[in-house]
Design a protein around this motif. Sequence first.
Motif, PDB file in Angstrom:
ATOM      1  N   VAL A  87      31.239  48.962  29.220  1.00 49.35           N
ATOM      2  CA  VAL A  87      31.662  50.527  28.419  1.00 49.35           C
ATOM      3  C   VAL A  87      29.905  50.561  29.485  1.00 49.35           C
ATOM      4  N   TYR A  88      28.883  50.115  29.758  1.00 48.27           N
ATOM      5  CA  TYR A  88      27.993  50.869  30.495  1.00 48.27           C
ATOM      6  C   TYR A  88      28.113  50.688  31.937  1.00 48.27           C
ATOM      7  N   GLN A  89      28.771  49.999  32.984  1.00 47.88           N
ATOM      8  CA  GLN A  89      28.957  50.674  34.241  1.00 47.88           C
ATOM      9  C   GLN A  89      30.026  51.504  34.576  1.00 47.88           C
ATOM     10  N   GLU A  90      30.558  51.788  33.387  1.00 41.08           N
ATOM     11  CA  GLU A  90      31.016  53.457  32.986  1.00 41.08           C
ATOM     12  C   GLU A  90      30.579  54.538  32.727  1.00 41.08           C
ATOM     13  N   ALA A 138      33.006  48.569  37.384  1.00 37.98           N
ATOM     14  CA  ALA A 138      34.639  48.926  35.997  1.00 37.98           C
ATOM     15  C   ALA A 138      35.467  48.278  35.894  1.00 37.98           C
ATOM     16  N   GLU A 139      36.471  48.336  36.995  1.00 34.99           N
ATOM     17  CA  GLU A 139      37.323  48.302  37.300  1.00 34.99           C
ATOM     18  C   GLU A 139      37.403  46.537  36.872  1.00 34.99           C
ATOM     19  N   TYR A 140      36.507  46.110  38.400  1.00 34.28           N
ATOM     20  CA  TYR A 140      37.035  44.462  38.083  1.00 34.28           C
ATOM     21  C   TYR A 140      36.868  44.312  37.157  1.00 34.28           C
ATOM     22  N   LEU A 141      35.645  44.971  36.109  1.00 32.48           N
ATOM     23  CA  LEU A 141      35.530  44.238  34.855  1.00 32.48           C
ATOM     24  C   LEU A 141      36.910  44.720  33.690  1.00 32.48           C
ATOM     25  N   ASN A 142      37.530  45.165  33.977  1.00 30.41           N
ATOM     26  CA  ASN A 142      38.520  45.293  33.474  1.00 30.41           C
ATOM     27  C   ASN A 142      40.139  45.470  33.729  1.00 30.41           C
TER      28      ASN A 142
END
Length: 538
Positions: free
Chosen positions: A455-458, A480-484
Amino acid sequence: MPPSPGTPRRTALALATCLAFAGTLVLALPIAAQNNNSKLPDIGSSAGQVLNPKQQSEYGAMTLSQLRHYGYVLEDPLLEDWLQAVGNRLAANSDRPNQSFTFFLLKDRQINAFATLGGYVGTNAGLVLAATREDQVASVLAHEIAHVTQQHVLRGVERAQRDSVPILLAMLGAIVVAQQAGGNSSDDASMAALSAGQALMYQRQIDYTRDNEAEADRVGMQSLARSGYDPIAMSEFFATLQGWVRANQGGERERTPDYLQTHPITVTRISEAKERAAQIKPTTRFAAPAPGANPLLPGNLRLPGASFGPAGTGHFGWAKERLRVMSADTPTAAVRAYEQMRGKGPLNEAQQYGLALARLEANQPAAAIDGLKPLVEAHPGDLWLQLAMGEAEGRAGRKADADARFQSLLAHAPRSRPVVLTYAKVLSERGDAASGKRAQAILRPLAASAAEDPVYQEAFGRASDLAGDPVRAGEAHAEAEYLNGRPERALVQLENLKKRGDLDYYARARIDARIAAITPTVLELRRIGVKDESVRRD
């Protein structure tokens, strides 16, 4: 009867899901054990030969990222902080207070909760909505924490590894036979074979977990009581679930909750929980010791009565209604649900907050402000209400009011994740460079603690886009893509970002480091045949 047009697709999807899950356990875990056998700690169980603590944590993180990838996780800073606060209190009072836990919410309104490796505990929205007070939610979390601390989860991995291969082989054989039969019934036969195999695997899991339920109840209740929560809440919630099933028997929509399939509830279990609570109760907050009665405390120390007051965050009402809105199919459906409630009687304050929030999500900021105003006046210092009002003011075009409200909140809590992320969202919605730069500025203090926060990265990516900072934006979006759960997309984005001619030394070094870290994951996924078809390479 001919199969429905969607049957072949359902067969393939269900089989792929089953094989992916079981294959991960059956194939990946032995490999991990071979590669790390010399470093395995002695944890008092043969399951310790499967995964070491670091691998357990990695598995839990992978599970969470995949749930995010498929859109199951409910990402909301306020709700996440609330659940983590409840869980952290319980974990600190568990048998293994040094074990790290990550608590997260799922959008599903089925009543369920589960624990997986590495201390990752998921809770469905439906479970919180079924509870009437925070103590009941805490009782379920305490139970799931006990499954981790008593190593039930780790031992379950060992059992899954042993059971999955023969069951999967039999299931695949049945599917092959059914497909060779041909005709209109082949897909139905495949589904039947698949369902039978899945049911057998699931039943093995149920049979195993039943052997651990009593221990998880007992240990969990101890943590619950030590944390200051009401231990009777466990039996209370069990009775609620049992009544829920009885009231909804026979309807296809109201099938037995997933939680009850893996955590069967009987009259005996409820009675035992009540008996345990009665035995624990006198030693907890409900009967405060006389001042000076504790021999471990200095004789001249007197604890105030408030020290033995009720546990809890005090935010359960807001959390439950916020969750009702966030898990609804649409904001309009959420508004309609509250209108139906109001038709049966006046809404309480938490429900009024929920209705205002639903209207805000339905792009009715003026109506949201009207609903929030009396609540804010009654509870001027409440963070949940202040954030909702600030967001509503921002969307209503009242920028000065929103900025003043958020500036006041930031002055008191400059590193509050809900405050920072909500204000950054409001600023980014304005769509101008100045607002983007301001959002970047308030987000930066959280950077050190937000490495694994999608959420922070986005939010930082959106702010950087507006601020005209494409390099930082690209890095954040890739993270964000990696964490998702989309590592291949992250890698492609970073590789494209590296081609820019305006990168300085530090940016290039950061990007190279992330490419080096992500590449092994992507290569391993490709090796086992998992490829992100949505990725386009230039």
